[in-house]
Design a protein around this motif. Structure first.
Motif, PDB file in Angstrom:
ATOM      1  N   GLY A 125       0.811  -1.215   0.000  1.00  0.00           N
ATOM      2  CA  GLY A 125       0.000   0.000   0.000  1.00  0.00           C
ATOM      3  C   GLY A 125       0.838   1.257   0.000  1.00  0.00           C
ATOM      4  O   GLY A 125       0.477   2.268  -0.620  1.00  0.00           O
ATOM      5  N   SER A 126       1.977   1.215   0.673  1.00  0.00           N
ATOM      6  CA  SER A 126       2.842   2.400   0.737  1.00  0.00           C
ATOM      7  C   SER A 126       3.504   2.710  -0.594  1.00  0.00           C
ATOM      8  O   SER A 126       4.049   3.800  -0.784  1.00  0.00           O
ATOM      9  CB  SER A 126       3.920   2.201   1.807  1.00  0.00           C
ATOM     10  OG  SER A 126       4.735   1.078   1.486  1.00  0.00           O
ATOM     11  N   GLN A 127       3.455   1.766  -1.524  1.00  0.00           N
ATOM     12  CA  GLN A 127       4.041   1.986  -2.854  1.00  0.00           C
ATOM     13  C   GLN A 127       3.024   2.559  -3.840  1.00  0.00           C
ATOM     14  O   GLN A 127       3.370   2.867  -4.979  1.00  0.00           O
ATOM     15  CB  GLN A 127       4.598   0.661  -3.395  1.00  0.00           C
ATOM     16  CG  GLN A 127       5.804   0.146  -2.625  1.00  0.00           C
ATOM     17  CD  GLN A 127       6.011  -1.348  -2.788  1.00  0.00           C
ATOM     18  OE1 GLN A 127       5.915  -2.115  -1.833  1.00  0.00           O
ATOM     19  NE2 GLN A 127       6.299  -1.780  -4.005  1.00  0.00           N
ATOM     20  N   MET A 128       1.778   2.728  -3.406  1.00  0.00           N
ATOM     21  CA  MET A 128       0.749   3.266  -4.280  1.00  0.00           C
ATOM     22  C   MET A 128       0.788   4.791  -4.279  1.00  0.00           C
ATOM     23  O   MET A 128       0.839   5.421  -3.230  1.00  0.00           O
ATOM     24  CB  MET A 128      -0.636   2.794  -3.835  1.00  0.00           C
ATOM     25  CG  MET A 128      -0.910   1.333  -4.080  1.00  0.00           C
ATOM     26  SD  MET A 128      -2.591   0.886  -3.579  1.00  0.00           S
ATOM     27  CE  MET A 128      -3.561   1.986  -4.611  1.00  0.00           C
ATOM     28  N   VAL A 129       0.771   5.358  -5.474  1.00  0.00           N
ATOM     29  CA  VAL A 129       0.722   6.822  -5.609  1.00  0.00           C
ATOM     30  C   VAL A 129      -0.605   7.282  -6.181  1.00  0.00           C
ATOM     31  O   VAL A 129      -0.887   8.473  -6.214  1.00  0.00           O
ATOM     32  CB  VAL A 129       1.882   7.334  -6.491  1.00  0.00           C
ATOM     33  CG1 VAL A 129       3.218   7.042  -5.833  1.00  0.00           C
ATOM     34  CG2 VAL A 129       1.830   6.739  -7.900  1.00  0.00           C
ATOM     35  N   GLY A 130      -1.441   6.342  -6.618  1.00  0.00           N
ATOM     36  CA  GLY A 130      -2.738   6.698  -7.172  1.00  0.00           C
ATOM     37  C   GLY A 130      -3.677   5.515  -7.178  1.00  0.00           C
ATOM     38  O   GLY A 130      -3.242   4.359  -7.219  1.00  0.00           O
ATOM     39  N   ARG A 131      -4.982   5.789  -7.123  1.00  0.00           N
ATOM     40  CA  ARG A 131      -6.004   4.732  -7.157  1.00  0.00           C
ATOM     41  C   ARG A 131      -7.293   5.304  -7.706  1.00  0.00           C
ATOM     42  O   ARG A 131      -7.554   6.514  -7.656  1.00  0.00           O
ATOM     43  CB  ARG A 131      -6.215   4.128  -5.766  1.00  0.00           C
ATOM     44  CG  ARG A 131      -6.426   5.133  -4.629  1.00  0.00           C
ATOM     45  CD  ARG A 131      -7.871   5.470  -4.397  1.00  0.00           C
ATOM     46  NE  ARG A 131      -8.070   6.479  -3.353  1.00  0.00           N
ATOM     47  CZ  ARG A 131      -9.219   7.071  -3.125  1.00  0.00           C
ATOM     48  NH1 ARG A 131     -10.283   6.800  -3.847  1.00  0.00           N
ATOM     49  NH2 ARG A 131      -9.326   7.999  -2.172  1.00  0.00           N
ATOM     50  N   ASP A 132      -8.140   4.428  -8.271  1.00  0.00           N
ATOM     51  CA  ASP A 132      -9.408   4.880  -8.827  1.00  0.00           C
ATOM     52  C   ASP A 132     -10.346   5.305  -7.703  1.00  0.00           C
ATOM     53  O   ASP A 132     -10.162   4.946  -6.538  1.00  0.00           O
ATOM     54  CB  ASP A 132     -10.049   3.768  -9.662  1.00  0.00           C
ATOM     55  CG  ASP A 132     -10.608   2.674  -8.788  1.00  0.00           C
ATOM     56  OD1 ASP A 132     -11.836   2.516  -8.745  1.00  0.00           O
ATOM     57  OD2 ASP A 132      -9.809   1.980  -8.105  1.00  0.00           O
ATOM     58  N   SER A 133     -11.370   6.042  -8.046  1.00  0.00           N
ATOM     59  CA  SER A 133     -12.237   6.653  -7.036  1.00  0.00           C
ATOM     60  C   SER A 133     -13.103   5.641  -6.291  1.00  0.00           C
ATOM     61  O   SER A 133     -13.636   5.961  -5.224  1.00  0.00           O
ATOM     62  CB  SER A 133     -13.141   7.706  -7.685  1.00  0.00           C
ATOM     63  OG  SER A 133     -13.935   7.130  -8.703  1.00  0.00           O
ATOM     64  N   LEU A 134     -13.262   4.428  -6.821  1.00  0.00           N
ATOM     65  CA  LEU A 134     -14.072   3.421  -6.154  1.00  0.00           C
ATOM     66  C   LEU A 134     -13.278   2.570  -5.170  1.00  0.00           C
ATOM     67  O   LEU A 134     -13.849   1.733  -4.471  1.00  0.00           O
ATOM     68  CB  LEU A 134     -14.754   2.511  -7.184  1.00  0.00           C
ATOM     69  CG  LEU A 134     -15.809   3.190  -8.057  1.00  0.00           C
ATOM     70  CD1 LEU A 134     -16.336   2.235  -9.104  1.00  0.00           C
ATOM     71  CD2 LEU A 134     -16.942   3.745  -7.210  1.00  0.00           C
ATOM     72  N   SER A 135     -11.985   2.753  -5.112  1.00  0.00           N
ATOM     73  CA  SER A 135     -11.149   1.990  -4.178  1.00  0.00           C
ATOM     74  C   SER A 135     -11.335   2.548  -2.770  1.00  0.00           C
ATOM     75  O   SER A 135     -10.741   3.560  -2.405  1.00  0.00           O
ATOM     76  CB  SER A 135      -9.675   2.075  -4.593  1.00  0.00           C
ATOM     77  OG  SER A 135      -9.419   1.328  -5.764  1.00  0.00           O
ATOM     78  N   ASP A 136     -12.156   1.852  -1.980  1.00  0.00           N
ATOM     79  CA  ASP A 136     -12.510   2.343  -0.655  1.00  0.00           C
ATOM     80  C   ASP A 136     -12.091   1.407   0.468  1.00  0.00           C
ATOM     81  O   ASP A 136     -12.474   1.594   1.626  1.00  0.00           O
ATOM     82  CB  ASP A 136     -14.009   2.600  -0.565  1.00  0.00           C
ATOM     83  CG  ASP A 136     -14.832   1.328  -0.802  1.00  0.00           C
ATOM     84  OD1 ASP A 136     -14.254   0.281  -1.131  1.00  0.00           O
ATOM     85  OD2 ASP A 136     -16.073   1.390  -0.647  1.00  0.00           O
ATOM     86  N   TYR A 137     -11.319   0.370   0.142  1.00  0.00           N
ATOM     87  CA  TYR A 137     -10.884  -0.581   1.161  1.00  0.00           C
ATOM     88  C   TYR A 137      -9.441  -0.974   0.888  1.00  0.00           C
ATOM     89  O   TYR A 137      -9.083  -1.188  -0.260  1.00  0.00           O
ATOM     90  CB  TYR A 137     -11.772  -1.831   1.153  1.00  0.00           C
ATOM     91  CG  TYR A 137     -11.459  -2.779   2.288  1.00  0.00           C
ATOM     92  CD1 TYR A 137     -12.119  -2.687   3.505  1.00  0.00           C
ATOM     93  CD2 TYR A 137     -10.477  -3.748   2.149  1.00  0.00           C
ATOM     94  CE1 TYR A 137     -11.818  -3.543   4.562  1.00  0.00           C
ATOM     95  CE2 TYR A 137     -10.156  -4.607   3.201  1.00  0.00           C
ATOM     96  CZ  TYR A 137     -10.835  -4.507   4.400  1.00  0.00           C
ATOM     97  OH  TYR A 137     -10.525  -5.347   5.448  1.00  0.00           O
ATOM     98  N   PRO A 138      -8.609  -1.045   1.961  1.00  0.00           N
ATOM     99  CA  PRO A 138      -8.917  -0.702   3.347  1.00  0.00           C
ATOM    100  C   PRO A 138      -9.044   0.808   3.529  1.00  0.00           C
ATOM    101  O   PRO A 138      -8.870   1.566   2.566  1.00  0.00           O
ATOM    102  CB  PRO A 138      -7.714  -1.257   4.117  1.00  0.00           C
ATOM    103  CG  PRO A 138      -6.594  -1.163   3.141  1.00  0.00           C
ATOM    104  CD  PRO A 138      -7.202  -1.469   1.798  1.00  0.00           C
ATOM    105  N   ALA A 139      -9.294   1.251   4.758  1.00  0.00           N
ATOM    106  CA  ALA A 139      -9.502   2.675   5.026  1.00  0.00           C
ATOM    107  C   ALA A 139      -8.297   3.505   4.598  1.00  0.00           C
ATOM    108  O   ALA A 139      -8.446   4.652   4.171  1.00  0.00           O
ATOM    109  CB  ALA A 139      -9.798   2.890   6.512  1.00  0.00           C
ATOM    110  N   GLU A 140      -7.104   2.912   4.695  1.00  0.00           N
ATOM    111  CA  GLU A 140      -5.884   3.632   4.338  1.00  0.00           C
ATOM    112  C   GLU A 140      -5.845   4.025   2.869  1.00  0.00           C
ATOM    113  O   GLU A 140      -5.090   4.915   2.473  1.00  0.00           O
ATOM    114  CB  GLU A 140      -4.654   2.786   4.681  1.00  0.00           C
ATOM    115  CG  GLU A 140      -4.404   2.585   6.163  1.00  0.00           C
ATOM    116  CD  GLU A 140      -5.290   1.499   6.762  1.00  0.00           C
ATOM    117  OE1 GLU A 140      -5.223   1.303   7.988  1.00  0.00           O
ATOM    118  OE2 GLU A 140      -6.037   0.844   6.005  1.00  0.00           O
ATOM    119  N   ALA A 141      -6.666   3.362   2.044  1.00  0.00           N
ATOM    120  CA  ALA A 141      -6.689   3.695   0.622  1.00  0.00           C
ATOM    121  C   ALA A 141      -7.129   5.136   0.399  1.00  0.00           C
ATOM    122  O   ALA A 141      -6.781   5.755  -0.612  1.00  0.00           O
ATOM    123  CB  ALA A 141      -7.616   2.737  -0.128  1.00  0.00           C
TER     124      ALA A 141
END
Length: 324
Positions: A86-102
């Motif tokens: 998760g710490s390597q993610m710099v972007g995600r789509d708007s529907l990505s709601d899990y886990p809360a850290e997203a």
């Protein structure tokens, strides 16, 4: 009603790919699933080149494990966090709601509309991970911008799910953490199998996806993860012989007379009381016996590690005495 109909129409179109978008709410009647998230650690620093063939048959090459990742689907986001990336993610789509850290990851917008390529480029990703809710045209658009994209196919079995986790682990340099996660998931599935497999009978179930038209609600049928997990949990899906995501007439539901009704559309306000008030539904065994339950559909429709949470939740709901 119009808003709900539009949302569920979109849902049904996406269900054909095996991956549903995020729900706006989670039914509170169900116990919270056990988290599959692995603790974040330093990513592997191995510099060996990574070369994999993706779901579109394309050869994807990375000089080393990706450190700046964009996820274009909720299932991919859940996998990345679950394997400790998760710490390597710099972007995600708007529907990505899990886990809360997203929620702390930059929202690049909806993948169902025109991609915000300007924002995507500004995040300087070294890898973008697409899924079956994304189109080949979107992949090509990103490729034409000089970006590296891996297209991850949806799994059709739990074994294929484990394979997807291994693929993501290689791309993100998280193989050690992922091996531990997979062993944990397999052990949890085996624990359910041990209790359910010896049973000689199965409980009949109607799983509702969209009851906007109560005379002809949508359900999940043959070839879906929903049916696979219902059966593995000791149930029998009354629509198991019908391909895909069909509508069942009220007459078909009445004829099958399911012992349980599970409301995958509970997040949209469908309750056992609503079902009991539908004309013609009051005499169903599930309604008369109080066996109508809300169910968090994300646990069965997002092809990620939480499918095991879904299996456990189903088994405990159908056979509570075996899990006391």
């Amino acid at each position: 009603m119009l808003r709900k109909t539009l949302i569920l129409t979109l849902l049904l179109a996406l269900f054909i790919t095996g991956c549903a978008p995020a729900r706006s709410a989670t039914p509170t009647e169900m116990p919270a699933p056990v988290s599959t998230e692995m603790p974040a650690t330093e990513a592997s620093s191995a510099s060996a080149e990574i070369q994999l063939t993706d779901g579109l048959g394309r050869s994807v090459v990375l000089k080393e494990a990706a450190q700046r990742i964009i996820s274009l689907a909720p299932s991919n986001t859940e996998i990345l966090f679950a394997i400790g990336a998760g710490s390597q993610m710099v972007g995600r789509d708007s529907l990505s709601d899990y886990p809360a850290e997203a929620a702390n990851v930059t929202d690049i917008g909806s993948a169902y509309e025109a991609l915000n390529t300007e924002m995507i480029i500004s995040l300087k990703p070294d890898l973008i991970i697409a899924a079956e809710i994304n189109t080949p045209e979107q992949v090509k658009e990103l490729e034409d911008l000089g970006l590296t994209v891996y297209y991850l196919n949806n799994p059709h079995t739990l074994e294929e799910l484990y394979g997807n986790l291994e693929i993501m682990a290689k791309l993100a340099g998280r193989e050690a953490e992922t091996a531990t996660l997979i062993e944990s998931l397999k052990a949890r599935v085996a624990a359910v199998d041990e209790k359910i497999a010896p049973l000689s009978s199965r409980i009949s179930i109607f799983y509702e996806i969209d009851g906007t038209d109560p005379a002809k609600p949508y359900t999940a049928g043959k070839g879906t993860f929903i049916t696979l997990l219902i059966e593995r949990a000791g149930g029998y899906n009354i629509a198991a012989d019908i391909e895909g995501y069909p509508q069942l007439s009220l007459e078909q539901v009445v004829a099958a007379d399911p012992a349980f009704i599970l409301l995958g559309d509970a997040a949209y306000g469908v309750t056992p009381e609503v079902v009991a008030a539908r004309p013609g539904w009051e005499n169903l065994s599930a309604v008369k016996n109080g066996q109508v339950f809300p169910f968090d559909d994300n646990l069965l429709s997002r092809p990620g590690p939480r499918l095991v949470d879904g299996l456990e939740a189903l088994a405990k709901l159908l056979r509570p005495g075996l899990f006391e």
